[in-house]
Design an enzyme around this catalytic site. Structure first.
Site, PDB file in Angstrom:
ATOM      1  N   LYS A  45      21.013  -1.547 -41.115  1.00  0.00           N
ATOM      2  CA  LYS A  45      21.318  -2.622 -40.119  1.00  0.00           C
ATOM      3  C   LYS A  45      20.506  -2.437 -38.824  1.00  0.00           C
ATOM      4  CE  LYS A  45      26.198  -3.431 -40.533  1.00  0.00           C
ATOM      5  NZ  LYS A  45      26.746  -2.697 -41.633  1.00  0.00           N
ATOM      6  N   GLU A  75      29.781  -8.868 -32.118  1.00  0.00           N
ATOM      7  CA  GLU A  75      31.140  -8.273 -32.302  1.00  0.00           C
ATOM      8  C   GLU A  75      30.796  -7.191 -33.135  1.00  0.00           C
ATOM      9  OE1 GLU A  75      29.906 -11.251 -33.665  1.00  0.00           O
ATOM     10  OE2 GLU A  75      29.569 -10.156 -35.639  1.00  0.00           O
ATOM     11  N   SER A 118      22.120   1.714 -49.107  1.00  0.00           N
ATOM     12  CA  SER A 118      21.942   1.090 -47.701  1.00  0.00           C
ATOM     13  C   SER A 118      22.110   1.999 -46.547  1.00  0.00           C
ATOM     14  CB  SER A 118      23.101  -0.334 -47.523  1.00  0.00           C
ATOM     15  OG  SER A 118      24.395   0.188 -48.351  1.00  0.00           O
TER      16      SER A 118
HETATM   17  C1  LIG Z   1      27.403  -2.928 -43.024  1.00  0.00           C
HETATM   18  C2  LIG Z   1      26.955  -2.301 -44.297  1.00  0.00           C
HETATM   19  C3  LIG Z   1      26.981  -2.921 -45.441  1.00  0.00           C
HETATM   20  C4  LIG Z   1      27.371  -4.136 -45.673  1.00  0.00           C
HETATM   21  O1  LIG Z   1      26.645  -5.005 -45.078  1.00  0.00           O
HETATM   22  P1  LIG Z   1      25.525  -6.113 -45.841  1.00  0.00           P
HETATM   23  O2  LIG Z   1      25.177  -7.384 -44.931  1.00  0.00           O
HETATM   24  O3  LIG Z   1      26.134  -6.676 -46.965  1.00  0.00           O
HETATM   25  O4  LIG Z   1      24.282  -5.433 -46.204  1.00  0.00           O
HETATM   26  C5  LIG Z   1      26.549  -2.004 -46.418  1.00  0.00           C
HETATM   27  N1  LIG Z   1      25.995  -0.812 -46.287  1.00  0.00           N
HETATM   28  C6  LIG Z   1      26.212  -0.079 -45.138  1.00  0.00           C
HETATM   29  C7  LIG Z   1      25.845   1.197 -44.983  1.00  0.00           C
HETATM   30  C8  LIG Z   1      26.619  -0.764 -43.897  1.00  0.00           C
HETATM   31  O5  LIG Z   1      26.679  -0.213 -42.928  1.00  0.00           O
END
Ligand SMILES: *Cc1c(COP(=O)(O)O)cnc(C)c1O
Length: 414
Positions: free
Chosen positions: A101, A123, A388
């Site tokens: 993010k 938000e 992610s």
């Molecule tokens: C917020 C989040 C997601 C989901 O958000 P996307 O916009 O689909 O990428 C996925 N993995 C993590 C670690 C997150 O914090």
């Protein structure tokens, strides 16, 4: 539209269209009063994204503050455990603040700075976007207002503390269900009153144009790096690329670099407790076309066509819609969307920790779980997974709810 109608060589230039459409998905369904604000952001972004000063500043931030490039890692022990295709991870968990993010939050913060804005507002649901944005605000010396439902504030105390420590104002929203949807409404309302001095910073490739475009562009560094790194490691492209899909930002960042390649691309949606309404958040797999939060896409609906209640063990994935570009890539058949249940994600969470020394975010565990399933059936080849985020935020909850000995309880032998 069919896959053969789309030229992927020029895709990023032509999609979205100038008014924010990917085929019939996307757009900007916003009240007239908000239109000038969003037009201002669109115009500023279109100018700034070509400015060498903006680009070189963003590069420097990524390298010196975020710790990019993040590595690609070959999971030898996990691959051996699955007994088939080789699994590789793009380590977005190693970003400063622990997830992808920050890639778009630093971009949005820099945009605010270039536009001469004093404040950024957004938000947050579980608080991950709020924390990443508060980090960017602290870095750039911007004020930061984060709207958060009262229910979420109680549930996510550590993230509330993080945001406050970073200097953000956390504004409690007490309307309706007191969760994400009401927080979005409150943030939009605040933006309407304050847009001269601030910009709104969305948390994924969702919302009205230009956000799906902008967030994808800011996240595309993930795929660009990963493609180069993977080719350097193996001399080849991966056979399959996959990532979890909530709003769809980490996946779009990864996928955008591979759309023009002979690579199978898979988005992984959360199936939660199963396929009954309210038990999952698989918006593409079980949703239908609908407009919410200012854009047209696939949406999970209740009896009266409003956004349905959704569920996933991963709070970052429980959103009843999905970025419009995903809806488009699904419809033309370029990206395949599969689902993974809570239990499958948990197994991946525990296994990746034990076999590789990497505790993944429970969101990212969905992508790992899909890769593991695929690796077992696909005897050879390679799968590149976007990891992610890291799992520190999930550890206490998972251990309390499922136990430290979950693998043993399930009879899983390593
Ligand atoms: C917020 C989040 C997601 C989901 O958000 P996307 O916009 O689909 O990428 C996925 N993995 C993590 C670690 C997150 O914090």
């Amino acid at each position: 539209m069919k896959i053969k109608d789309v030229d992927f060589e020029t895709y990023n230039k032509n999609y979205p269209s100038s008014d924010g459409y990917f085929g019939k998905f996307g757009g900007a369904y916003i009240p007239d009063e908000l239109k000038p604000a969003f037009e201002e952001i669109t115009l500023a972004y279109q100018t700034i994204c070509h400015s060498s000063q903006f680009i070189s500043e963003l590069r420097r931030i990524r390298k010196e503050f975020q710790g990019r490039p993040t590595p690609v890692y070959h999971c030898e022990r996990l691959s051996k455990y699955c007994g088939g295709a080789q699994i590789y991870l793009k380590r977005e968990d190693l970003n400063h603040s622990g997830a992808h993010k920050i890639n778009h939050c630093m971009g949005e913060g820099l945009l605010a700075k270039f536009m001469g804005k004093k404040k950024i507002i957004a938000e947050t649901g579980a608080g991950q976007h709020g924390v990443a944005l508060a980090t960017a605000a602290a870095y750039f010396g911007l004020e930061c207002d984060i709207y958060m439902g009262a229910v979420d504030i109680k549930k996510q105390a550590p993230n509330v503390s993080r945001m406050k420590l970073l200097g953000a104002r956390v504004i409690e929203v007490t309307d309706g269900q007191q969760t994400l949807k009401e927080a979005v409404d409150a943030a939009f309302k605040a933006y309407l009153n304050e847009y001269k001095d601030c910009i709104y910073c969305i948390g994924s490739v969702v919302g009205p144009h230009p956000f799906p475009l902008m967030v994808r562009d800011f996240q595309s560094i993930v795929g660009i790096e990963a493609r180069d790194q993977f080719m350097e490691m193996t001399g080849l492209l991966p056979d399959v690329v996959c990532a979890c899909v909530g709003g769809g930002s980490n996946s779009m960042g990864m996928f955008s670099a591979f759309l023009n390649d002979p690579v199978e691309i898979v988005g992984v949606e959360p199936l939660g407790r199963g396929k009954n309404r309210g038990d999952h958040a698989a918006s593409i797999t079980y949703g239908s076309e609908g407009i919410m939060h200012g854009f047209n896409s696939y949406m999970l609906k209740n009896e009266i066509g409003e956004p349905d209640e959704v569920y996933s063990v991963a709070s970052g994935l429980d959103y009843p819609s999905v970025g419009p570009e995903h809806a488009f890539l699904h419809d033309i058949g370029r990206v395949k969307y599969e689902t993974v249940t809570d239990d499958e994600a948990l197994e991946a969470f525990y296994l990746l920790s034990r076999l590789e020394g990497i505790i993944p975010a429970i969101e990212s565990s969905h992508a790992v779980a899909y890769a593991m399933k695929l690796a077992k059936t696909k005897k050879t080849g390679t799968i590149l997974v976007n990891l992610s985020g890291r799992g520190d935020k999930d550890m206490d909850y998972v251990i309390e709810k499922y136990g430290i000995d979950w693998l043993e309880k399930k009879g899983i032998k390593l």
